[in-house]
Enzyme design. Sequence first.
Site, PDB file in Angstrom:
ATOM      1  N   ASP A 170       0.842  -1.193   0.000  1.00  0.00           N
ATOM      2  CA  ASP A 170       0.000   0.000   0.000  1.00  0.00           C
ATOM      3  C   ASP A 170       0.883   1.251   0.000  1.00  0.00           C
ATOM      4  O   ASP A 170       1.618   1.507   0.955  1.00  0.00           O
ATOM      5  CB  ASP A 170      -0.893  -0.010   1.241  1.00  0.00           C
ATOM      6  N   HIS A 201      -3.014  -0.246  -2.488  1.00  0.00           N
ATOM      7  CA  HIS A 201      -4.212   0.479  -2.063  1.00  0.00           C
ATOM      8  C   HIS A 201      -5.287   0.413  -3.160  1.00  0.00           C
ATOM      9  O   HIS A 201      -4.992   0.592  -4.339  1.00  0.00           O
ATOM     10  CB  HIS A 201      -3.832   1.938  -1.798  1.00  0.00           C
TER      11      HIS A 201
END
Length: 232
Positions: A170, A201
């Site tokens: 992420d 993400h």
Amino acid sequence: MREISIPALDDSGSFNAYVAEPDGAARAAIVVIQEIFGVNRGIRQKCDKLAAAGYLAIAPDLFWRIEPGIELDPDVDAEMQQALGLMGKFDQDKGVADIEATIAAARSHLAEGGKVGVVGYCLGGRLAFMTAARTDADASVGYYAVGIDGLLGEADAIAKPVMLHVPKDDHFVGAETQAKMHEGLDDHPMVTLHDYAGEDHGFATEVGNRRSPEAAELADARTMAFFGEYLG
């Protein structure tokens, strides 16, 4: 599928929410908490999928205090920048209060004793964690939640089950932050973290370039099993 209006708890006005209803009686209700892109097509699709699984799904417009009806596309750079700007203006405490009002509205549409869960994405994942600590939600799920390391002081207030989906790559939530999440939550009896190696993400978005189908399907299967266990 329809919209309803929900009064804010602070009497400052009311906000709209997208509602997807199941065929027949709802097994429970789930509040779907938006990303920084508003209640856009992807969030509405999340609601529609939950309704198809037998849940009453409600997605409140949490940016209504800034500008009602915002819908943005993360694959359009200008709209991504607009969304990041909106996050900076957003009052998260009032957002949780609006989620609390939505939970109450959802309960009013269920039979007595009906349960209400929440599921959120990105900013919504953070808000789902805050909701678990601050409201009577029966179960909470957060996908790629941001800034959880700064909320660990609220973890002792979590009394109902929580699941967090954590993509290891992420770019908004780095390895150090993820390590703090695990350090602070792995021993919590109500919290389960799932890591997704190689995922970034937004991997579980319904539409757009960020979606990673295999990981999304795994995370969503875990979410549905979780809600099946704790909501009914």
